[in-house]
Design a protein around this motif. Structure first.
Motif, PDB file in Angstrom:
ATOM      1  N   VAL A   4      41.492  84.857  61.854  1.00 27.38           N
ATOM      2  CA  VAL A   4      41.837  86.135  62.473  1.00 27.38           C
ATOM      3  C   VAL A   4      42.190  87.157  61.394  1.00 27.38           C
ATOM      4  N   VAL A   5      42.990  86.733  60.437  1.00 34.31           N
ATOM      5  CA  VAL A   5      43.368  87.619  59.329  1.00 34.31           C
ATOM      6  C   VAL A   5      42.123  88.058  58.566  1.00 34.31           C
ATOM      7  N   LEU A   6      41.206  87.131  58.340  1.00 35.65           N
ATOM      8  CA  LEU A   6      39.973  87.453  57.623  1.00 35.65           C
ATOM      9  C   LEU A   6      39.125  88.471  58.388  1.00 35.65           C
ATOM     10  N   LEU A   7      39.024  88.321  59.689  1.00 36.91           N
ATOM     11  CA  LEU A   7      38.255  89.285  60.490  1.00 36.91           C
ATOM     12  C   LEU A   7      38.911  90.664  60.482  1.00 36.91           C
ATOM     13  N   VAL A   8      40.222  90.704  60.542  1.00 44.58           N
ATOM     14  CA  VAL A   8      40.927  91.988  60.462  1.00 44.58           C
ATOM     15  C   VAL A   8      40.700  92.615  59.083  1.00 44.58           C
ATOM     16  N   ALA A   9      40.706  91.792  58.044  1.00 44.90           N
ATOM     17  CA  ALA A   9      40.410  92.285  56.695  1.00 44.90           C
ATOM     18  C   ALA A   9      39.020  92.905  56.647  1.00 44.90           C
ATOM     19  N   GLY A  10      38.059  92.265  57.317  1.00 49.84           N
ATOM     20  CA  GLY A  10      36.699  92.804  57.385  1.00 49.84           C
ATOM     21  C   GLY A  10      36.643  94.126  58.128  1.00 49.84           C
ATOM     22  N   LEU A  11      37.462  94.264  59.154  1.00 50.19           N
ATOM     23  CA  LEU A  11      37.515  95.539  59.882  1.00 50.19           C
ATOM     24  C   LEU A  11      38.091  96.640  58.994  1.00 50.19           C
ATOM     25  N   PHE A  12      39.097  96.290  58.202  1.00 50.92           N
ATOM     26  CA  PHE A  12      39.636  97.279  57.263  1.00 50.92           C
ATOM     27  C   PHE A  12      38.620  97.624  56.177  1.00 50.92           C
ATOM     28  N   VAL A  52      36.867  80.094  48.999  1.00 48.23           N
ATOM     29  CA  VAL A  52      36.591  81.442  48.512  1.00 48.23           C
ATOM     30  C   VAL A  52      35.183  81.907  48.889  1.00 48.23           C
ATOM     31  N   GLY A  53      34.196  81.044  48.782  1.00 49.69           N
ATOM     32  CA  GLY A  53      32.828  81.438  49.108  1.00 49.69           C
ATOM     33  C   GLY A  53      32.682  81.835  50.567  1.00 49.69           C
ATOM     34  N   THR A  54      33.255  81.037  51.438  1.00 52.62           N
ATOM     35  CA  THR A  54      33.195  81.325  52.870  1.00 52.62           C
ATOM     36  C   THR A  54      33.988  82.584  53.193  1.00 52.62           C
ATOM     37  N   GLY A  55      35.198  82.653  52.697  1.00 50.78           N
ATOM     38  CA  GLY A  55      36.043  83.813  52.987  1.00 50.78           C
ATOM     39  C   GLY A  55      35.424  85.107  52.504  1.00 50.78           C
ATOM     40  N   TYR A  56      34.935  85.104  51.281  1.00 48.69           N
ATOM     41  CA  TYR A  56      34.355  86.322  50.724  1.00 48.69           C
ATOM     42  C   TYR A  56      33.081  86.716  51.476  1.00 48.69           C
ATOM     43  N   GLY A 105      30.436  90.379  54.841  1.00 46.14           N
ATOM     44  CA  GLY A 105      29.483  90.490  55.949  1.00 46.14           C
ATOM     45  C   GLY A 105      30.053  91.254  57.126  1.00 46.14           C
ATOM     46  N   THR A 106      31.310  90.977  57.455  1.00 44.97           N
ATOM     47  CA  THR A 106      31.965  91.690  58.543  1.00 44.97           C
ATOM     48  C   THR A 106      32.060  93.175  58.224  1.00 44.97           C
ATOM     49  N   GLY A 107      32.438  93.488  57.001  1.00 48.00           N
ATOM     50  CA  GLY A 107      32.511  94.889  56.590  1.00 48.00           C
ATOM     51  C   GLY A 107      31.159  95.568  56.606  1.00 48.00           C
ATOM     52  N   ALA A 108      30.130  94.864  56.148  1.00 45.83           N
ATOM     53  CA  ALA A 108      28.786  95.440  56.112  1.00 45.83           C
ATOM     54  C   ALA A 108      28.250  95.693  57.520  1.00 45.83           C
ATOM     55  N   VAL A 109      28.399  94.717  58.394  1.00 43.29           N
ATOM     56  CA  VAL A 109      27.930  94.891  59.778  1.00 43.29           C
ATOM     57  C   VAL A 109      28.738  95.982  60.471  1.00 43.29           C
ATOM     58  N   GLY A 110      30.042  95.967  60.279  1.00 44.01           N
ATOM     59  CA  GLY A 110      30.891  96.999  60.885  1.00 44.01           C
ATOM     60  C   GLY A 110      30.535  98.388  60.405  1.00 44.01           C
ATOM     61  N   ALA A 111      30.320  98.529  59.098  1.00 46.58           N
ATOM     62  CA  ALA A 111      29.962  99.836  58.546  1.00 46.58           C
ATOM     63  C   ALA A 111      28.602 100.293  59.045  1.00 46.58           C
ATOM     64  N   ALA A 112      27.662  99.378  59.142  1.00 45.12           N
ATOM     65  CA  ALA A 112      26.332  99.738  59.627  1.00 45.12           C
ATOM     66  C   ALA A 112      26.376 100.185  61.092  1.00 45.12           C
ATOM     67  N   ILE A 113      27.101  99.447  61.913  1.00 47.09           N
ATOM     68  CA  ILE A 113      27.215  99.815  63.333  1.00 47.09           C
ATOM     69  C   ILE A 113      27.976 101.127  63.486  1.00 47.09           C
ATOM     70  N   ALA A 148      44.145  85.309  53.589  1.00 44.87           N
ATOM     71  CA  ALA A 148      43.224  84.378  54.251  1.00 44.87           C
ATOM     72  C   ALA A 148      42.672  83.344  53.274  1.00 44.87           C
ATOM     73  N   LEU A 149      42.457  83.743  52.027  1.00 45.00           N
ATOM     74  CA  LEU A 149      41.892  82.819  51.040  1.00 45.00           C
ATOM     75  C   LEU A 149      42.871  81.736  50.611  1.00 45.00           C
ATOM     76  N   ARG A 150      44.109  81.853  51.021  1.00 45.83           N
ATOM     77  CA  ARG A 150      45.047  80.762  50.746  1.00 45.83           C
ATOM     78  C   ARG A 150      44.626  79.501  51.478  1.00 45.83           C
TER      79      ARG A 150
END
Length: 105
Positions: A4-12, A55-59, A64-72, A49-51
């Protein structure tokens, strides 16, 4: 909770990308400040979230979340093209994010 924290980070990340666009090269104060604040929040949430996540999955999920969000958001808010040649790869990135998250468990 880390997911959840990671998805919110992607939204930011989406917020700071849009603020960067609207800052017009940091010539507009409001969007420039929003960019800095959103970037700090996004990075702090990613670090949290990376705690617990690899790291590969989190990053990958964060970017990806940021890219998709920005594109939409660009399509919806800024009038960017909604051509199928753009929507299909955006959808593939979204599928990849979900797939990666499910594979990680």
């Amino acid at each position: 909770m880390s997911w959840v924290v990671l998805l919110v980070a992607g939204l930011f990340e989406t917020v700071w990308a849009l603020a960067l666009k609207e800052s017009h090269g940091f010539t507009r104060l409001g969007p420039s400040v929003l960019f800095v604040v959103a970037m700090i929040v996004s990075m702090a949430l990613l670090a949290y979230a990376l705690r617990d996540l690899p790291v590969g999955t989190g990053y990958a999920v964060w970017t990806g979340t940021g890219a998709v969000g920005a594109a939409i958001a660009g399509i919806v808010l800024l009038g960017d093209s909604a051509a199928l040649t753009r929507l299909l790869p955006i959808g593939l990135i979204a599928v990849g994010i979900v797939w990666l998250a499910l594979a990680e468990g």
